[in-house]
Design a protein around this motif. Structure first.
Motif, short mmCIF file in Angstrom:
data_model
loop_
_atom_site.label_atom_id
_atom_site.label_comp_id
_atom_site.label_asym_id
_atom_site.label_seq_id
_atom_site.Cartn_x
_atom_site.Cartn_y
_atom_site.Cartn_z
N PHE A 330 -9.13 22.85 -11.86
CA PHE A 330 -10.46 22.71 -12.45
C PHE A 330 -11.20 24.04 -12.58
O PHE A 330 -12.32 24.07 -13.07
CB PHE A 330 -11.31 21.78 -11.57
CG PHE A 330 -10.57 20.57 -11.07
CD1 PHE A 330 -10.25 19.53 -11.94
CD2 PHE A 330 -10.16 20.48 -9.75
CE1 PHE A 330 -9.55 18.44 -11.48
CE2 PHE A 330 -9.46 19.38 -9.29
CZ PHE A 330 -9.15 18.35 -10.16
N ALA A 331 -10.58 25.13 -12.14
CA ALA A 331 -11.29 26.41 -12.05
C ALA A 331 -10.60 27.48 -12.88
O ALA A 331 -9.39 27.43 -13.12
CB ALA A 331 -11.36 26.86 -10.59
N ASP A 353 -9.08 30.63 0.23
CA ASP A 353 -10.53 30.53 0.36
C ASP A 353 -11.16 29.98 -0.92
O ASP A 353 -12.09 29.17 -0.87
CB ASP A 353 -11.11 31.92 0.67
CG ASP A 353 -12.57 31.84 1.12
OD1 ASP A 353 -13.02 30.74 1.50
OD2 ASP A 353 -13.25 32.87 1.08
N ALA A 354 -10.64 30.40 -2.08
CA ALA A 354 -11.18 29.91 -3.35
C ALA A 354 -10.96 28.42 -3.53
O ALA A 354 -11.75 27.74 -4.20
CB ALA A 354 -10.54 30.68 -4.51
N SER A 355 -9.89 27.88 -2.94
CA SER A 355 -9.61 26.45 -3.08
C SER A 355 -10.66 25.59 -2.37
O SER A 355 -10.73 24.38 -2.60
CB SER A 355 -8.22 26.13 -2.55
OG SER A 355 -8.15 26.30 -1.14
N LEU A 356 -11.46 26.20 -1.52
CA LEU A 356 -12.55 25.46 -0.86
C LEU A 356 -13.69 25.17 -1.83
O LEU A 356 -14.59 24.41 -1.51
CB LEU A 356 -13.07 26.25 0.34
CG LEU A 356 -12.06 26.51 1.46
CD1 LEU A 356 -12.68 27.37 2.56
CD2 LEU A 356 -11.55 25.20 2.04
N GLN A 357 -13.64 25.81 -3.01
CA GLN A 357 -14.61 25.53 -4.08
C GLN A 357 -13.80 25.10 -5.32
O GLN A 357 -13.59 25.90 -6.22
CB GLN A 357 -15.45 26.75 -4.42
CG GLN A 357 -16.28 27.27 -3.27
CD GLN A 357 -17.32 28.27 -3.74
OE1 GLN A 357 -18.49 27.95 -3.91
NE2 GLN A 357 -16.89 29.51 -3.94
N PRO A 358 -13.35 23.85 -5.37
CA PRO A 358 -12.40 23.44 -6.40
C PRO A 358 -12.87 23.66 -7.83
O PRO A 358 -12.06 23.97 -8.70
CB PRO A 358 -12.21 21.94 -6.12
CG PRO A 358 -12.58 21.76 -4.69
CD PRO A 358 -13.66 22.75 -4.42
N HIS A 359 -14.17 23.54 -8.08
CA HIS A 359 -14.65 23.65 -9.45
C HIS A 359 -15.10 25.06 -9.81
O HIS A 359 -15.45 25.32 -10.96
CB HIS A 359 -15.80 22.66 -9.69
CG HIS A 359 -15.35 21.23 -9.68
ND1 HIS A 359 -14.76 20.63 -10.76
CD2 HIS A 359 -15.36 20.30 -8.69
CE1 HIS A 359 -14.44 19.38 -10.46
NE2 HIS A 359 -14.79 19.16 -9.22
N LYS A 360 -15.10 25.97 -8.85
CA LYS A 360 -15.44 27.36 -9.14
C LYS A 360 -14.23 28.27 -8.97
O LYS A 360 -14.06 29.23 -9.71
CB LYS A 360 -16.58 27.84 -8.23
CG LYS A 360 -17.88 27.10 -8.45
CD LYS A 360 -19.01 27.67 -7.62
CE LYS A 360 -19.45 29.02 -8.12
NZ LYS A 360 -20.64 29.51 -7.42
#
Length: 409
Positions: A330-331, A353-360
């Motif tokens: 989604f990002a 770490d980025a996967s903790l914000q799936p849509h960003k």
């Protein structure tokens, strides 16, 4: 960035001076000539909201189709050829990261406090005779550590106690005119170098000093590029440059567990390539040398300093790499810069770490650090303090609201 994927626009015939845009490239980008684009007689009159929405929708839909068509070509011709491209590092290529590897990175490093992120914030007020600037940095990690530091700098050009105040004022006005009247704002041509030094140079140095001197975790995470132009030029100050080079050497060359996330739109060519990555893929694209060479080539230096910086950059460029990853379906993709010896580890860690914000799809730690820096510095309260101080001094006629400066300037 040199040695990036092939340009999408045919190059002009014959070389042009740096900074000039070829006419054919501009016409190709606009779909019309400059004269046609600026023919205001042909512009529709009035708001024409429906026409605007239609044009925006058409442009976005075309962009999506073009990006989709590019992906297969990039995967087949660019990503597959990464190991043989100019300035390719030893680890160049695309790697699929298993879910269990991402889970291990979260459990064993991120959530146990093994990674510390640092971001800075800046705010200030520019008056006719003086400038007040506040710079703050924040370190944060997931085990609960959150520390912030801040300092305020007062830059005062005009001293009313000068024995010859009129001549002194004339000199101040002349210097300010030379420094700041050729451009608008605090960046670009005509920007005031002292203002840029205090705001951008000091903040970049403070972020890196905080990571080096106040961080005891195994990994360090930062925003931007590891060695930014502000520090490689000293922002015009040889004093700052003399401090910056040893600082960068200690942080980036004597340590190898660090990763930086550059601003997205400043590297469009590599982002176009990274857009062909599928979720869970990490790519090691290129050595850091071309990126550093491009920055230094256009910079100005005091006598003797260019050679010193080039020597450092040559060493750093060979030991750093530019990479990319896509954390979730989604990002958008993200770029990263890391030490060549830890390139894949750094990419996996940033992606975890980025996967903790799936849509960003960007590292959450960096956002927390940026928020902590702004809160610690009191960015939101600064404007109110400035207005209240002017009001208390009964000097509202001297207050210029537009002169509050911050990160976006």
């Amino acid at each position: 960035m040199p040695a990036a994927p092939p340009t999408l626009v045919a190059p002009p015939e014959g070389p042009l001076p740096d900074g000039l845009v070829p006419s054919a490239a501009l016409t190709n980008a606009l779909g019309k000539t400059v004269a046609e684009a600026l023919d205001v007689k042909a512009w529709p009159e009035g708001v024409a909201l429906e026409d605007l929405l239609t044009r925006v929708r058409t442009a976005v839909e075309r962009s999506v189709r073009d990006e989709a068509n590019l992906k297969d070509a990039i995967r087949g011709n660019i990503l597959r050829s990464l190991p043989t491209m100019p300035d390719a590092p030893a680890a160049a290529g695309v790697y699929a990261v298993p879910d269990k590897t991402l889970t291990a990175a979260k459990r064993n490093l991120l959530l146990t406090g093994g990674v510390t992120a640092c971001e800075g914030a800046c705010t200030g007020h520019d008056s006719l005779s003086a400038t007040v600037l506040g710079v703050g940095v924040c370190l944060v990690r997931y085990d609960g550590l959150l520390n912030s530091w801040r300092s305020t700098f007062l830059r005062h050009d005009y001293d009313a106690r000068h024995p010859e105040p009129v001549n002194h004022l004339r000199a101040v006005l002349d210097n300010r005119s030379k420094r700041g009247d050729k451009g608008v704002g605090t960046s670009g041509e005509g920007a005031d170098p002292i203002h840029t030094l205090l705001r951008r140079g000091f903040m970049a140095a403070a972020e890196r000093k905080a990571l080096l001197e106040r961080c005891d975790s195994r990994w360090k995470l930062g925003g931007g590029v590891p060695a930014p132009l502000e520090l490689l030029t000293g922002s015009g100050s040889t004093d700052l440059l003399d401090l910056a080079l040893p600082l960068l050497d200690d942080l980036l060359l004597k340590n190898d567990r660090w990763v930086y996330l550059p601003a997205k739109l400043s590297h469009r060519a590599w982002l176009t390539v990274a857009n062909a990555l599928t979720p869970g893929e990490v790519a090691v694209l290129q050595k850091g040398k071309p990126m550093l060479d491009a920055m230094i080539e256009t910079a100005n230096y005091a006598p003797g300093y260019r050679t010193k910086v080039q020597k450092f950059a040559a060493k750093l460029g060979e030991r750093t790499v530019v990479g990319a990853f896509r954390a979730t379906p989604f990002a958008p993709p993200q770029l990263f810069v890391a030490h060549a010896d830890r390139a894949l580890e750094a990419g996996v860690l940033a992606m975890a770490d980025a996967s903790l914000q799936p849509h960003k799809g960007s590292p959450l730690l960096l956002e927390l650090a940026a928020l902590g820096a702004k809160v610690g510095l009191g960015v939101d309260a600064f404007q109110g303090v400035v207005e209240a101080t002017y009001a208390k001094a009964r000097a509202n006629d001297l207050f210029h609201p537009g002169r509050v400066v911050g990160d976006g300037d």
